[in-house]
Design an enzyme around this catalytic site. Structure first.
Site, PDB file in Angstrom:
ATOM      1  N   TRP A 354       0.832  -1.216   0.000  1.00 15.70           N
ATOM      2  CA  TRP A 354       0.000   0.000   0.000  1.00 15.70           C
ATOM      3  C   TRP A 354       0.864   1.263   0.000  1.00 15.70           C
ATOM      4  O   TRP A 354       0.331   2.368  -0.060  1.00 15.70           O
ATOM      5  CB  TRP A 354      -0.926   0.017   1.219  1.00 15.70           C
ATOM      6  CG  TRP A 354      -0.234   0.304   2.537  1.00 15.70           C
ATOM      7  CD1 TRP A 354       0.996  -0.152   2.920  1.00 15.70           C
ATOM      8  CD2 TRP A 354      -0.711   1.114   3.607  1.00 15.70           C
ATOM      9  NE1 TRP A 354       1.308   0.304   4.186  1.00 15.70           N
ATOM     10  CE2 TRP A 354       0.261   1.083   4.634  1.00 15.70           C
ATOM     11  CE3 TRP A 354      -1.875   1.848   3.818  1.00 15.70           C
ATOM     12  CZ2 TRP A 354       0.124   1.765   5.846  1.00 15.70           C
ATOM     13  CZ3 TRP A 354      -2.006   2.515   5.025  1.00 15.70           C
ATOM     14  CH2 TRP A 354      -1.026   2.475   6.014  1.00 15.70           C
ATOM     15  N   ASP A 355       2.194   1.096   0.038  1.00 11.86           N
ATOM     16  CA  ASP A 355       3.094   2.251   0.129  1.00 11.86           C
ATOM     17  C   ASP A 355       2.918   3.232  -1.025  1.00 11.86           C
ATOM     18  O   ASP A 355       3.329   4.387  -0.946  1.00 11.86           O
ATOM     19  CB  ASP A 355       4.559   1.792   0.183  1.00 11.86           C
ATOM     20  CG  ASP A 355       4.835   0.864   1.344  1.00 11.86           C
ATOM     21  OD1 ASP A 355       3.996  -0.027   1.565  1.00 11.86           O
ATOM     22  OD2 ASP A 355       5.860   1.012   2.017  1.00 11.86           O
ATOM     23  N   GLU A 493       0.527  -3.605  11.866  1.00 11.38           N
ATOM     24  CA  GLU A 493       0.737  -5.052  11.685  1.00 11.38           C
ATOM     25  C   GLU A 493       1.019  -5.826  12.967  1.00 11.38           C
ATOM     26  O   GLU A 493       1.113  -7.050  12.925  1.00 11.38           O
ATOM     27  CB  GLU A 493       1.925  -5.287  10.763  1.00 11.38           C
ATOM     28  CG  GLU A 493       1.786  -4.710   9.398  1.00 11.38           C
ATOM     29  CD  GLU A 493       2.956  -5.102   8.511  1.00 11.38           C
ATOM     30  OE1 GLU A 493       2.749  -5.185   7.313  1.00 11.38           O
ATOM     31  OE2 GLU A 493       4.071  -5.320   9.031  1.00 11.38           O
ATOM     32  N   LYS A 614       2.757  -0.832  16.014  1.00 13.01           N
ATOM     33  CA  LYS A 614       3.949  -0.698  15.182  1.00 13.01           C
ATOM     34  C   LYS A 614       3.945   0.669  14.505  1.00 13.01           C
ATOM     35  O   LYS A 614       4.961   1.316  14.372  1.00 13.01           O
ATOM     36  CB  LYS A 614       3.922  -1.790  14.110  1.00 13.01           C
ATOM     37  CG  LYS A 614       5.082  -1.745  13.147  1.00 13.01           C
ATOM     38  CD  LYS A 614       4.992  -2.882  12.139  1.00 13.01           C
ATOM     39  CE  LYS A 614       6.219  -2.913  11.238  1.00 13.01           C
ATOM     40  NZ  LYS A 614       6.119  -3.912  10.183  1.00 13.01           N
ATOM     41  N   GLN A 615       2.769   1.093  14.056  1.00 10.51           N
ATOM     42  CA  GLN A 615       2.702   2.315  13.246  1.00 10.51           C
ATOM     43  C   GLN A 615       1.323   2.938  13.343  1.00 10.51           C
ATOM     44  O   GLN A 615       0.404   2.362  13.915  1.00 10.51           O
ATOM     45  CB  GLN A 615       3.023   1.968  11.804  1.00 10.51           C
ATOM     46  CG  GLN A 615       2.001   1.060  11.154  1.00 10.51           C
ATOM     47  CD  GLN A 615       2.572   0.316   9.966  1.00 10.51           C
ATOM     48  OE1 GLN A 615       3.090  -0.787  10.110  1.00 10.51           O
ATOM     49  NE2 GLN A 615       2.466   0.913   8.794  1.00 10.51           N
TER      50      GLN A 615
HETATM   51  C1  BGC Z   1       4.903  -1.816   7.196  1.00 13.34           C
HETATM   52  C2  BGC Z   1       3.864  -1.772   6.081  1.00 13.34           C
HETATM   53  C3  BGC Z   1       4.551  -1.452   4.775  1.00 13.34           C
HETATM   54  C4  BGC Z   1       5.675  -2.446   4.522  1.00 13.34           C
HETATM   55  C5  BGC Z   1       6.438  -2.138   3.264  1.00 13.34           C
HETATM   56  C6  BGC Z   1       5.999  -2.792   6.819  1.00 13.34           C
HETATM   57  O1  BGC Z   1       6.989  -2.769   7.788  1.00 13.34           O
HETATM   58  O2  BGC Z   1       4.326  -2.212   8.399  1.00 13.34           O
HETATM   59  O3  BGC Z   1       2.900  -0.796   6.376  1.00 13.34           O
HETATM   60  O4  BGC Z   1       3.645  -1.501   3.744  1.00 13.34           O
HETATM   61  O5  BGC Z   1       6.576  -2.415   5.593  1.00 13.34           O
HETATM   62  O6  BGC Z   1       7.028  -0.876   3.343  1.00 13.34           O
END
Ligand code: BGC
Length: 801
Positions: A354-355, A493, A614-615
Site C-alpha cells: 500500500w506504500d 501489523e 507498530k505504526q
Molecule cells: C509496514 C507496512 C509497509 C511495509 C512495506 C511494513 O513494515 O508495516 O505498512 O507496507 O513495511 O514498506
C-alpha cells in the site's frame, strides 16, 4: 556536504552495504547498487543489479513445510573491473593501505564517483577515480570509467573486466535459509577483442537477460590497441588486458554495457539487441552527456528547494533522487508497480504494498504519466484480484497485500524472527485495506491530473470492483444494527488476532471501515461522473445492479466504528481491552524496541496482547483526510466528529506506538504539524535521516524505504505548503515550520505547470504554461482565476492576521 551530493570521505568497510543502497543508480528500468567495481559479494560488499518487475519464484522446505516465495532477482553484475600488477593479487581495498578515499553520489548528474589512492605492500601508490552511470536517457545503457594513475611506479598491469552471472540472492540475512539461486546461465561469448556477452535466464519465470559489455583503454586521448584474453566459465565471462603503464601517466578505462531482457518491447531477441547497442555505443563522455541532459529534465520537474543550505535540503534531494531512480519515464508502460523498498535491494522481495499511497502524491503533481502507468500495473492484475475475491466467497476484486509478478498474494506464510530464530506464521496478508489504498490512489490521481479517460475506463472498473468486494465483505450485525467488517488486519501489523485466539484477523478496524464508507460513496459519485454509456457498460459487465448500488449507500452510512469514551476512535473492536504495554520497562531492558513484535516473540509473548502499535493506524485518517472531509464522512455514518477529537486521538496513540515502520514517522510528523510543531519537526527530522542513518539498524542496506522517502517530500509539498485540490481548484495555504524559511517548487496540476514560491511571509504563484488559458487557484480562503503566464504575489502576513 553540498545540497546536490552525498559524500563519504573515508573508507569504512562496515558502512559499505548501507552506502551501496544509498548510492544505488537506477533509471526506473534497471538499477545497480553502489558497490565497488572490484568487489564481489562478501562481508562488506554486496553488488546487486535489479530489473523493474524482475521476479522469480522458488520453493524451500521451511519448518517442515514447502513454501514458495517470489523473489526480486539479483541479476548479473556488470560492474566488475579490477587490476593486478605483475601477475600478483587482484586489488582489494580491504588488503591495501587506503591513503585517501572519497565516494560521492552526484545527485544532479546521477553519477557515482569514487576517488581513492592506495598503497600496496611494495609501496606502489595508485590513484583511481571511477565514475559510473545508469543511463536515464538510454535505458538499456550503463557505463563506468576509471582514470588510473600509477603515482610512483611503472610496470606491467593486467586489467580484468567481467560479467558475473554466478550471483545469487544474498542481500537479506533473514532469507538465507530460503532458496537463493534464481539464475540459470545460458550463454557466454567473446564478441570481439574488447567485447563480450553473457546471457542468463531466471529459473522459473524464464526472464532472459543479456548483457553485452565493451571495455576500452585510452591514453592521451588515444585508443590503445590491446589484445585481450577471454575466460569463460559457467555464468561468467571476463576479458583481461595486459600492458605496461608509466609512472604519473593517466589511463582511461571505459566499460560500457547494454542490458536487455526478453520482457523488453520493440526487440527481436535480447542478445541481438544488446550486441547491437554495444556496437553502436560511442564513448563514455557521450553516454554521460545524454544521461545528464535527461537528469536535468527530471530535476527541472521535481526539485523542491527549501533554501536553508542545510542537511535538510540535501536529504530531501536524496529522497527525490531515489524516487526517480526507482520510477522514471523509463517505467512507463513496463507493467511494473512501485516496490516499497525501491529497486535497491532484496528486502520485501521487490513487492508492491500500500506504500503507493505515500509515493503517488509526489508523482501525481510532477509525473502523472508515471502514476498512470503504475496504476495500470494494478489494472492488469484485476482478474487475479477477482479470482482472489471469489475464492474467499466475495464479489468484485480483492487485491493482494503483497503483489509481485502476476498479482497473486505474495505475502509470506511464515517469516523468520532473527532475534529468536523462530519461523512464525504470518497473517499480515489480511491487510485488505490495501484495496482502499488503491481506490484512494485512483481518485487522487484523477483529482490531480483530470485524466477523465483513465477514470472512466480503467479507474472506474477497478474502483467499482473494489467497492463490490467491500460491499460483499461487510456483514449486517443485528446486535449492533450496523454493518461490520470482520477478520481483517489494519495498517498496524502488530495486531493480527485476538489474544489466545487461533483465528487470525480482527473485527472492525476503524481505519478500514472509515475508508470503506468513503469509497462506497465515492464509487457512486464516480458513476455519475463518467459517461452514461460507460456507466451502463460497466454496471452490466461487473454485474452490479440497482439493488447493489443501494446496498453500497446503506453500508457506507451504517458502518460500525468502535469508540473508547466517545472521543477516541478505537483501533479495532476490543483494542481497549488489551493490556497496557510497559514501555518504560522495555525501553530500559532493550536498546531498541522499534521492532517490538520480534522482542516479544523472543520472550514467548506477542504484541497481540497489548495496546502497543507498530505504526499509525487510526491516525492515518488524519493524514488522508482533512478535518472537513472527516466530519462529512463520520457524520455521513451517523457518528460525531469534531476537531478536538484529532488531538485527543493523536495523544492516545502516540503513547502507544513504537514506530517499527518508517512510514509511521511520516504520518506522525504530518498529523502533529498543526498541534505540536516541535514534535512534528522531531518526527520530520527522524524521517529525513531514517535511511541515511539507517535508524532501524540494518534495514536500509537491504533497500531504501521509498514510502518514507516520498512521504518527506509530500510533507513539504502538501503539509507545509498547504496544497490541496478541492472544489475544482488548487488551494495553497502555507504553514511553514520554524526551520523551513522558504519553499520553491513547480507542480503539474491538471496539465498546467504552476510555480510556487513561499518566502518571507510572501507567496508567489505563477501559472507558467498549460493546456487551458485559465486555472482556478485558491490562496488561504480566496479563489482566483489565473491567466496563462500570470504571476501574483500574496502577503501571508496579512492573511494570517
Ligand atoms: C509496514 C507496512 C509497509 C511495509 C512495506 C511494513 O513494515 O508495516 O505498512 O507496507 O513495511 O514498506
Amino acid at each position: 556536504m553540498k545540497d546536490f551530493s552525498i559524500q563519504y570521505d573515508q573508507w569504512k568497510p562496515e558502512e559499505q552495504k548501507l552506502r551501496e543502497a544509498l548510492c544505488t543508480l537506477g533509471n526506473g528500468y534497471i538499477a545497480t547498487r553502489g558497490a565497488a567495481e572490484e568487489s564481489r559479494n562478501n562481508e562488506f560488499n554486496y553488488p546487486g543489479t535489479y530489473l523493474a518487475g524482475g521476479f522469480n519464484r522458488a520453493k524451500t522446505k521451511v519448518a517442515d513445510r514447502d513454501i514458495e516465495n517470489e523473489d526480486f532477482v539479483n541479476f548479473p553484475n556488470w560492474l566488475c573491473l579490477n587490476f593486478r600488477q605483475d601477475n600478483g593479487k587482484w586489488f582489494n581495498l580491504e588488503e591495501v593501505k587506503v591513503l585517501n578515499y572519497c565516494q560521492t553520489l552526484e545527485m544532479k548528474e546521477g553519477v557515482l564517483v569514487r576517488d581513492f589512492r592506495l598503497e600496496d605492500e611494495e609501496g606502489r601508490i595508485t590513484h583511481i577515480r571511477s565514475r559510473r552511470l545508469v543511463s536515464m536517457r538510454d535505458k538499456h545503457m550503463v557505463g563506468l570509467e576509471w582514470t588510473f594513475t600509477p603515482e610512483n611506479w611503472s610496470g606491467k598491469v593486467t586489467f580484468q573486466s567481467a560479467l558475473d552471472g554466478t550471483v545469487i540472492n544474498d542481500n537479506v540475512e533473514r532469507y538465507s535459509d530460503l532458496e537463493s539461486q534464481h539464475l540459470h546461465p545460458l550463454q557466454t561469448e567473446k564478441l570481439d577483442n574488447d567485447s563480450m556477452l553473457l546471457q542468463v535466464e531466471t529459473k522459473q519465470s524464464k526472464i532472459r537477460m543479456s548483457q553485452a559489455a565493451r571495455t576500452r583503454f585510452y591514453h592521451s586521448g588515444n585508443l590503445l590497441d590491446l589484445t585481450s584474453e577471454t575466460t569463460e566459465k559457467e555464468g561468467w565471462i571476463d576479458q583481461q588486458f595486459t600492458f605496461s603503464v608509466e609512472e604519473k601517466e593517466q589511463y582511461h578505462i571505459e566499460k560500457i554495457a547494454a542490458i536487455y531482457t526478453s520482457r523488453d518491447r520493440a526487440i527481436t531477441e535480447s542478445t541481438l539487441e544488446a550486441i547491437k547497442d554495444i556496437e553502436r555505443a560511442n564513448r563514455f563522455a557521450e553516454l554521460l552527456q545524454r544521461h545528464e541532459q535527461a537528469m536535468e529534465r527530471l530535476w527541472h520537474r521535481s526539485d523542491i528547494k527549501i533554501f536553508n543550505g542545510s542537511k535538510t535540503q540535501q536529504l530531501l534531494r536524496l529522497h527525490i533522487f531515489h524516487v526517480m531512480q526507482t520510477v522514471s519515464f523509463n517505467t512507463i508502460g513496463l507493467d511494473v508497480g512501485v516496490p516499497s523498498r525501491g529497486i535497491h535491494g532484496e528486502a520485501y522481495r521487490g513487492h508492491i504494498f500500500w506504500d503507493e499511497m505515500y509515493i503517488f502524491p509526489f508523482l501525481n503533481l510532477r509525473f502523472p504519466e508515471i502514476t498512470r502507468s503504475l496504476l495500470m500495473y494494478r489494472y492488469h492484475r484485476l482478474d487475479e484480484a477477482r479470482y482472489a475475491a471469489k475464492q474467499e466467497g466475495y464479489r468484485g476484486a480483492m487485491f493482494p497485500w503483497q503483489s509481485g509478478s502476476n498479482g497473486r498474494e505474495e505475502s509470506q506464510v511464515v517469516h523468520l524472527n532473527p532475534d529468536s530464530g523462530n519461523w512464525i506464521p504470518d497473517e499480515t496478508h489480511l491487510q485488505r485495506h490495501v484495496n482502499c489504498a488503491i481506490a484512494y490512489n485512483i481518485w487522487n490521481y484523477y483529482l490531480a491530473s483530470d485524466d477523465r479517460q483513465f477514470l472512466s475506463f480503467f479507474g472506474a472498473e477497478m474502483f467499482l470492483s473494489i467497492a463490490s468486494f467491500w460491499a460483499s465483505k461487510a456483514e449486517f450485525s443485528k446486535e449492533k444494527n450496523r454493518y461490520v467488517i470482520n477478520g481483517i488486519v489494519g495498517p498496524d501489523e502488530y495486531h493480527t488476532s485476538y489474544p489466545n485466539s487461533d483465528e487470525p484477523g480482527l473485527n472492525n478496524n476503524s481505519y478500514t471501515n472509515v475508508l470503506v464508507s468513503w469509497l462506497l460513496k465515492k464509487g457512486l459519485e464516480i458513476l455519475e461522473i463518467i459517461e452514461k454509456s460507460r456507466k451502463r457498460e460497466l454496471l452490466q459487465y461487473l454485474k452490479i445492479d440497482e439493488e447493489e448500488l443501494q446496498l453500497w449507500k446503506e453500508i457506507s452510512e451504517k458502518l460500525y466504528i468502535p469508540y473508547i469514551n466517545d472521543d477516541i476512535i478505537e483501533q479495532f473492536e476490543g483494542y481497549h481491552q488489551l493490556k497496557e504495554f510497559p514501555w518504560e520497562e522495555y525501553k530500559e531492558k532493550y536498546e531498541d524496541i522499534q521492532r517490538l513484535d520480534r522482542v516479544l516473540e523472543s520472550e514467548g509473548d506477542s504484541p497481540n496482547n497489548y495496546q502497543a502499535n507498530k505504526q499509525a493506524d487510526v491516525l492515518m485518517l488524519f493524514y488522508l483526510f482533512n478535518e472537513e472531509e472527516l466530519q462529512n464522512i463520520f457524520e455521513g455514518m451517523g457518528y460525531q466528529f469534531n476537531a478536538e477529537m484529532i488531538s485527543k486521538n493523536i495523544e492516545y496513540y502516540q503513547q502507544r506506538t513504537s514506530h517499527g515502520s518508517t512510514l509511521s514517522r511520516f504520518v506522525f510528523s504530518w498529523i502533529l504539524s498543526k498541534y505540536n510543531k516541535t514534535a512534528s519537526w522531531e518526527n520530520f527530522e527522524a524521517l529525513l535521516v531514517s535511511d541515511f542513518e539507517d535508524i532501524q539498524g540494518g534495514t536500509t542496506p537491504e533497500g531504501i524505504h521509498l514510502g518514507a522517502m516520498a512521504g518527506s517530500l509530500n510533507l513539504v509539498q502538501r503539509c507545509y505548503s498547504g496544497l490541496a485540490i478541492c472544489d475544482d481548484a488548487l488551494w495553497i495555504k502555507p504553514d511553514l515550520p520554524e526551520d523551513i524559511k522558504a519553499i520553491a517548487m513547480r507542480i503539474k496540476y491538471r496539465n498546467h505547470w504552476i510555480g510556487i514560491r513561499i518566502k518571507d511571509e510572501k507567496l508567489l504563484i505563477s501559472f507558467e504554461e498549460g493546456w487551458s488559458d485559465k486555472v482556478k487557484i485558491g490562496v488561504i480562503d480566496q479563489l482566483f482565476d489565473f491567466e496563462k503566464g500570470e504571476k501574483r504575489k500574496f502577503s501571508l502576513k496579512a492573511a494570517s492576521q
